[in-house]
Motif scaffolding. Structure first.
Motif, PDB file in Angstrom:
ATOM      1  N   LYS A  84      82.206 -20.721 109.680  1.00 50.92           N
ATOM      2  CA  LYS A  84      82.685 -19.789 108.649  1.00 50.92           C
ATOM      3  C   LYS A  84      83.046 -18.419 109.216  1.00 50.92           C
ATOM      4  O   LYS A  84      84.131 -17.912 108.977  1.00 50.92           O
ATOM      5  CB  LYS A  84      81.625 -19.587 107.548  1.00 50.92           C
TER       6      LYS A  84
ATOM      7  N   SER B 160      83.486 -17.284 112.416  1.00 47.14           N
ATOM      8  CA  SER B 160      84.560 -17.241 113.428  1.00 47.14           C
ATOM      9  C   SER B 160      85.913 -17.492 112.780  1.00 47.14           C
ATOM     10  O   SER B 160      86.895 -16.815 113.098  1.00 47.14           O
ATOM     11  CB  SER B 160      84.345 -18.286 114.517  1.00 47.14           C
TER      12      SER B 160
ATOM     13  N   LEU C 215      86.983 -30.900 115.269  1.00 48.94           N
ATOM     14  CA  LEU C 215      88.089 -29.943 115.448  1.00 48.94           C
ATOM     15  C   LEU C 215      87.666 -28.799 116.361  1.00 48.94           C
ATOM     16  O   LEU C 215      86.494 -28.410 116.360  1.00 48.94           O
ATOM     17  CB  LEU C 215      88.519 -29.361 114.090  1.00 48.94           C
TER      18      LEU C 215
ATOM     19  N   GLY D 263      76.670 -22.834 110.862  1.00 54.65           N
ATOM     20  CA  GLY D 263      77.248 -23.437 112.066  1.00 54.65           C
ATOM     21  C   GLY D 263      78.510 -24.254 111.830  1.00 54.65           C
ATOM     22  O   GLY D 263      78.991 -24.932 112.735  1.00 54.65           O
TER      23      GLY D 263
ATOM     24  N   ARG E 247      75.065 -23.640 117.483  1.00 53.92           N
ATOM     25  CA  ARG E 247      74.078 -22.565 117.308  1.00 53.92           C
ATOM     26  C   ARG E 247      73.222 -22.375 118.556  1.00 53.92           C
ATOM     27  O   ARG E 247      72.979 -21.254 118.980  1.00 53.92           O
ATOM     28  CB  ARG E 247      73.159 -22.879 116.126  1.00 53.92           C
TER      29      ARG E 247
HETATM   30  N1  LIG Z   1      85.297 -25.992 115.453  1.00 52.76           N
HETATM   31  C1  LIG Z   1      84.428 -25.470 116.343  1.00 52.76           C
HETATM   32  N2  LIG Z   1      84.208 -26.108 117.510  1.00 52.76           N
HETATM   33  C2  LIG Z   1      83.313 -25.613 118.400  1.00 52.76           C
HETATM   34  N3  LIG Z   1      82.592 -24.494 118.234  1.00 52.76           N
HETATM   35  C3  LIG Z   1      82.771 -23.815 117.088  1.00 52.76           C
HETATM   36  C4  LIG Z   1      83.693 -24.266 116.083  1.00 52.76           C
HETATM   37  N4  LIG Z   1      83.638 -23.391 115.051  1.00 52.76           N
HETATM   38  C5  LIG Z   1      82.739 -22.448 115.399  1.00 52.76           C
HETATM   39  N5  LIG Z   1      82.225 -22.690 116.619  1.00 52.76           N
HETATM   40  C6  LIG Z   1      81.199 -21.911 117.325  1.00 52.76           C
HETATM   41  O1  LIG Z   1      79.978 -22.229 116.662  1.00 52.76           O
HETATM   42  C7  LIG Z   1      79.163 -21.078 116.532  1.00 52.76           C
HETATM   43  C8  LIG Z   1      78.832 -20.851 115.055  1.00 52.76           C
HETATM   44  O2  LIG Z   1      80.029 -20.493 114.378  1.00 52.76           O
HETATM   45  P1  LIG Z   1      80.031 -19.470 113.160  1.00 52.76           P
HETATM   46  O3  LIG Z   1      81.450 -19.104 112.898  1.00 52.76           O
HETATM   47  O4  LIG Z   1      79.057 -18.357 113.387  1.00 52.76           O
HETATM   48  O5  LIG Z   1      79.465 -20.434 111.990  1.00 52.76           O
HETATM   49  P2  LIG Z   1      78.875 -20.074 110.567  1.00 52.76           P
HETATM   50  O6  LIG Z   1      79.387 -18.712 110.192  1.00 52.76           O
HETATM   51  O7  LIG Z   1      79.376 -21.159 109.653  1.00 52.76           O
HETATM   52  O8  LIG Z   1      77.384 -20.116 110.702  1.00 52.76           O
HETATM   53  C9  LIG Z   1      79.942 -19.929 117.173  1.00 52.76           C
HETATM   54  O9  LIG Z   1      79.461 -19.762 118.486  1.00 52.76           O
HETATM   55  C10 LIG Z   1      81.377 -20.413 117.180  1.00 52.76           C
HETATM   56  O10 LIG Z   1      82.117 -19.893 118.250  1.00 52.76           O
END
Ligand SMILES: Nc1ncnc2c1ncn2[C@@H]1O[C@H](COP(=O)(O)OP(=O)(O)O)[C@@H](O)[C@H]1O
Ligand SMILES: Nc1ccn([C@@H]2O[C@H](COP(=O)(O)OP(=O)(O)O)[C@@H](O)[C@H]2O)c(=O)n1
Length: 232
Positions: A21, A23, A211, A18, A163
């Motif tokens: 990574k 995105s 951020l 979360g 999440r």
């Molecule tokens: N800086 C941010 N602020 C708000 N939401 C975010 C941010 N970065 C990612 N998200 C959202 O949080 C969720 C988890 O992101 P994700 O990229 O899957 O994280 P990870 O791969 O680290 O588990 C997604 O729905 C994404 O759109």
């Protein structure tokens, strides 16, 4: 090993669940014309195979014996990443809560890590134009010579909110349960013996709590461009 093209850059992005990574990595790769690899999807794929083939995911020996059986293939186009297991599309089934709850146990088995690490290194080596690889141990173990290493963090509250926002509508979820599951998975991933979730000594840490996703993407794009510029 072949010499990479001058603009080819290998970027490792690690961090707990979360933190952004996937995105961030996808967007950075798309913007800079790099390939993209989601290593968590590979651990989820092998976990899904274990479940569907009746392997007890609490039995490390049974997992180790079966680890070489599934054929996992990752497509690295950041606009449309794919994952197949024995030729079957696994992109949906690997995201269920059942897989999420069992993936840390499966990915802690050393034989699983050896096989998946080899696969990851061969994918990175064949990405001639460069690649963004995201996971837990990319900067420390899989690609210790990466050109740029990023370690993303965020508060557990922010990560749980992100999440549960994603899960809503798909499977019943509440914020407290999501946060608890996430903290439990972090502890398992950080505490395992083989290649735990850890920040590499030379990684740049970015706290994404305050951020927006766009700000994180911009930050990483700038860091990659600086690396590229320093090499020319
Ligand atoms: N800086 C941010 N602020 C708000 N939401 C975010 C941010 N970065 C990612 N998200 C959202 O949080 C969720 C988890 O992101 P994700 O990229 O899957 O994280 P990870 O791969 O680290 O588990 C997604 O729905 C994404 O759109
Ligand atoms: N390089 C990696 C990537 C993931 N994993 C494992 O795979 C699980 C799922 O990773 P993921 O990146 O899909 O998880 P999310 O952060 O997206 O929920 C992690 O909780 C780890 O147990 C790992 O051990 N090493």
């Amino acid at each position: 090993m072949e010499t990479a093209a001058p603009s080819a850059v290998i970027v490792a992005i690690d961090g707990p669940s979360g933190t952004g990574k996937s995105s961030t990595s996808k967007a950075v790769a798309a913007k800079l014309g790099l390939r993209y690899l989601d290593t968590g999807a590979q651990y989820r794929a092998i976990t899904w195979w274990m479940i569907t083939n009746g392997i007890d995911t609490d039995d490390p020996h049974a997992i180790a014996v079966a680890a070489g059986k599934p054929g996992i293939v990752s497509g690295t186009d950041p606009a449309a990443p794919t994952i197949t297991v024995d030729g079957l599309d696994a992109s949906g089934p690997i995201r269920t809560q059942e897989v999420t709850s069992k993936v840390s146990a499966v990915s802690a088995v050393p034989e699983v890590r050896t096989l998946i690490t080899e696969l990851q290194r061969s994918i990175a080596a064949s990405a001639e134009g460069g690649i963004v690889v995201e996971g837990r141990d990319i900067g420390t173990t899989v690609l210790p010579d990466a050109d740029l290493k990023i370690f993303l963090t965020a508060s557990p509250e922010a990560r749980a909110a992100r999440r549960s926002g994603e899960l809503r509508g798909k499977e019943a979820t509440d914020l407290a349960a999501t946060k608890e599951a996430l903290i439990k998975r972090d502890a398992a991933d950080s505490g395992r013996k083989t290649s735990p979730l850890a920040k590499a000594g030379d990684a740049v840490e970015v706290d994404t709590t305050e951020l927006t996703l766009d700000q994180v993407i911009e930050c990483v794009v700038t860091l990659v461009e600086e690396k590229r510029a320093a090499r020319t």
